[in-house]
Design a protein around this motif. Structure first.
Motif, mmCIF file in Angstrom:
data_model
loop_
_atom_site.group_PDB
_atom_site.id
_atom_site.type_symbol
_atom_site.label_atom_id
_atom_site.label_comp_id
_atom_site.label_asym_id
_atom_site.label_seq_id
_atom_site.Cartn_x
_atom_site.Cartn_y
_atom_site.Cartn_z
ATOM 1 N N ILE A 87 0.618 96.078 34.346
ATOM 2 C CA ILE A 87 1.027 96.947 35.457
ATOM 3 C C ILE A 87 0.705 96.273 36.783
ATOM 4 C CG2 ILE A 87 0.605 99.155 36.584
ATOM 5 C CD1 ILE A 87 0.077 100.354 33.857
ATOM 6 N N SER A 88 -0.466 95.655 36.837
ATOM 7 C CA SER A 88 -0.868 94.967 38.064
ATOM 8 C C SER A 88 0.112 93.845 38.404
ATOM 9 C CB SER A 88 -2.284 94.420 37.882
ATOM 10 O OG SER A 88 -2.612 93.526 38.896
ATOM 11 N N TYR B 183 0.803 83.627 44.047
ATOM 12 C CA TYR B 183 1.530 83.983 42.829
ATOM 13 C C TYR B 183 1.993 82.731 42.085
ATOM 14 C CZ TYR B 183 1.636 88.685 44.785
ATOM 15 O OH TYR B 183 1.285 89.894 45.302
ATOM 16 N N ILE C 263 -3.290 97.227 31.737
ATOM 17 C CA ILE C 263 -3.579 97.313 33.174
ATOM 18 C C ILE C 263 -3.160 96.033 33.884
ATOM 19 C CG2 ILE C 263 -5.475 97.408 34.826
ATOM 20 C CD1 ILE C 263 -6.875 99.286 32.775
ATOM 21 N N GLU C 264 -3.417 94.897 33.236
ATOM 22 C CA GLU C 264 -3.029 93.618 33.850
ATOM 23 C C GLU C 264 -1.507 93.521 33.995
ATOM 24 O OE1 GLU C 264 -4.654 91.201 35.143
ATOM 25 O OE2 GLU C 264 -6.718 91.370 34.469
ATOM 26 N N MET D 133 1.839 83.225 52.147
ATOM 27 C CA MET D 133 0.543 82.992 51.522
ATOM 28 C C MET D 133 0.482 83.620 50.131
ATOM 29 S SD MET D 133 -3.202 84.040 52.874
ATOM 30 C CE MET D 133 -2.987 85.660 52.178
ATOM 31 N N LEU D 134 1.023 84.851 50.009
ATOM 32 C CA LEU D 134 1.025 85.510 48.704
ATOM 33 C C LEU D 134 1.937 84.775 47.739
ATOM 34 C CD1 LEU D 134 0.928 89.280 49.541
ATOM 35 C CD2 LEU D 134 -0.799 87.880 48.483
ATOM 36 N N ARG E 134 5.570 95.726 51.824
ATOM 37 C CA ARG E 134 4.714 95.406 52.969
ATOM 38 C C ARG E 134 5.541 94.829 54.116
ATOM 39 N NH1 ARG E 134 0.540 93.511 50.524
ATOM 40 N NH2 ARG E 134 1.824 91.834 49.746
ATOM 41 N N LEU F 243 3.315 93.686 37.419
ATOM 42 C CA LEU F 243 4.624 94.240 37.778
ATOM 43 C C LEU F 243 4.611 94.858 39.177
ATOM 44 C CD1 LEU F 243 5.712 95.951 34.438
ATOM 45 C CD2 LEU F 243 6.588 93.847 35.440
ATOM 46 N N SER F 244 3.420 95.235 39.658
ATOM 47 C CA SER F 244 3.350 95.860 40.988
ATOM 48 C C SER F 244 3.466 94.828 42.102
ATOM 49 C CB SER F 244 2.048 96.644 41.123
ATOM 50 O OG SER F 244 0.973 95.761 41.311
ATOM 51 N N ARG F 245 3.410 93.534 41.727
ATOM 52 C CA ARG F 245 3.435 92.494 42.758
ATOM 53 C C ARG F 245 4.721 92.472 43.584
ATOM 54 N NH1 ARG F 245 0.984 87.154 40.017
ATOM 55 N NH2 ARG F 245 -1.218 87.675 40.150
ATOM 56 N N LEU G 169 6.761 94.725 44.181
ATOM 57 C CA LEU G 169 6.846 95.956 44.976
ATOM 58 C C LEU G 169 5.996 95.847 46.241
ATOM 59 C CD1 LEU G 169 8.120 98.857 44.653
ATOM 60 C CD2 LEU G 169 5.805 99.574 44.152
ATOM 61 N N SER G 170 4.710 95.514 46.059
ATOM 62 C CA SER G 170 3.840 95.440 47.244
ATOM 63 C C SER G 170 4.275 94.297 48.146
ATOM 64 C CB SER G 170 2.386 95.276 46.823
ATOM 65 O OG SER G 170 2.182 94.048 46.190
ATOM 66 N N ASP H 8 -0.514 81.214 39.808
ATOM 67 C CA ASP H 8 -0.610 81.787 38.456
ATOM 68 C C ASP H 8 0.378 81.128 37.515
ATOM 69 O OD1 ASP H 8 -2.608 83.451 39.162
ATOM 70 O OD2 ASP H 8 -1.322 85.183 39.530
ATOM 71 N N VAL I 67 1.740 86.262 55.762
ATOM 72 C CA VAL I 67 1.244 86.948 54.564
ATOM 73 C C VAL I 67 2.210 86.743 53.406
ATOM 74 C CG1 VAL I 67 0.783 89.214 53.581
ATOM 75 C CG2 VAL I 67 -0.080 88.673 55.824
#
Lengths: 250, 119
Positions: free
Chosen positions: A163-164, A241, A160-161, A236-237, A175, A166-168, A170-171, A244, A233
């Motif tokens: 997938i989460s 990221y 799950i982590e 900031m994102l 957006r 890899l979805s970064r 994309l979102s 991390d 946004v």
């Protein structure tokens, strides 16, 4: 009625050459990107050219932008994140100027194309992965392994982590592009109503046409807010990221 | 002091009860006024761009998780030929990842690689 999608059409200005049968063209999109880079670089250079220790009005404005981004990086990624300040500042100013260019009637909105947004998001994504592995080696993979999880559900949580993670991109990219695209189409559709009513219904149409006119004015203000906010946004994102990559698994 | 209660005792008791009730009411009133004051102060603190930016993130974070999960499942189906199980399992996992993304961007779950109690 004017085609609301027409404004996003990419037009070729000049052909630069061919690479393996693919035409490399200088388009209106590239022209606006050049204009944005010139405006940012030129504007900041012009602000710093004066040697007067007391900043003038113009230089203060540039310094405010610098301080704003620097605070954002420190908050999102800590003091160690300041090494990525050039990247974040470039992304922020580039997207901000391109978004605001889009608000000028007749100008092309570069950020409303997903290819641009994806390219920018992938720059951040590959930077995070590359720097994370370079700095921490395989320790970087601890990002996907939360501590204090029972061993029998660990594989599921790691999946799950991943997938989460890899979805970064994309979102991150969707957006920006979707907000700009949808906003500009809405604006164009409402503006189109005014002309349709006026030509179709005569005097009555002029009166009713005041409603979409008011809506267009209100939407323009909203779009201005969205243009600035989306740049904020995105930057900031990027900081979150990068955090991390700097500190995986604390 | 056993024995039948006199009417005098009864009136004293009701008076004390009344006084106690009034004090409790005043306390509750004070508390409510304090809470109201706090409530009116909160929106001013939240009126910075970070709050609005956070709100704009939520929907796309959720959708991105499902889309990426579905994409991985579809690829596994194509490569391993286990259709439709890859898609089913990974769309569900993507749903979980999307929910995790939303909770994380709302600040309700610790960021990746960190456990809550260590923070």
């Amino acid at each position: 009625m004017a085609d609301p999608i027409h404004q996003f059409e990419i037009k070729k200005i000049a052909t630069l050459g061919h690479v393996g049968g693919v035409e490399i063209a200088f388009t209106n999109s590239a022209a606006f990107m050049f204009a944005a880079v010139m405006l940012i670089a030129g504007g900041i250079l012009l602000a710093t050219v004066s040697r007067n220790p007391v900043p003038g009005r113009y230089r203060s404005a540039v310094e405010i932008i610098y301080e704003f981004v620097a605070d954002m990086v420190r908050q999102g990624a800590g003091e160690a994140g300041m090494r990525f300040f050039p990247l974040v500042f470039t992304l922020f100013s580039f997207i901000l100027v391109l978004n605001l260019f889009g608000m000028i009637p007749g100008f092309f909105t570069v950020t409303s194309h997903i290819i641009i947004a994806v390219a920018l998001a992938l720059i951040v994504f590959t930077t995070v992965i590359g720097y994370g592995f370079k700095q921490h080696g395989l320790h970087f993979l601890k990002l996907f392994v939360p501590s204090g999880i029972p061993i029998y559900i660990l594989p599921l949580v790691v999946l799950i982590e991943v997938i989460s993670f890899l979805s970064r991109p994309l979102s991150h990219s969707v957006r920006l592009f979707a907000n700009m695209l949808a906003g500009h189409i809405t604006l164009k559709v409402f503006a189109g109503f005014i002309g349709m009513l006026a030509t179709g219904l005569g005097v009555f149409g002029f009166v009713v046409g005041l409603l979409p006119l008011g809506m267009t004015v209100a939407l323009t203000a909203l779009e201005l807010l969205v243009a600035v906010l989306q740049a904020y946004v995105f930057a900031m994102l990027t900081c979150i990221y990068l955090n991390d990559a700097l500190h995986p698994g604390h | 002091m056993a024995g039948p209660r006199s009417p005098k005792d009864d009136t004293e008791l009701t008076a004390r009860l009344k006084k106690l009730g009034e004090r409790l009411g005043a306390l509750a009133e004070n508390e409510r006024r304090d809470r109201d004051r706090e409530d009116s102060a909160r929106p001013r603190a939240a009126a910075n761009p970070a709050g609005l930016a956070r709100a704009l993130r939520l929907s796309s974070e959720f959708v991105a998780g499902i889309v990426v999960g579905g994409l991985i499942g579809w690829l596994i189906d194509r490569v391993a030929g286990v259709s439709p199980w890859g898609l089913i399992v990974f769309v569900l996992l993507g749903f979980v990842a999307g929910t995790l993304n939303v909770l994380r961007s709302a600040g309700l779950v610790a960021p990746p690689g960190r456990s809550r109690d260590k923070e």
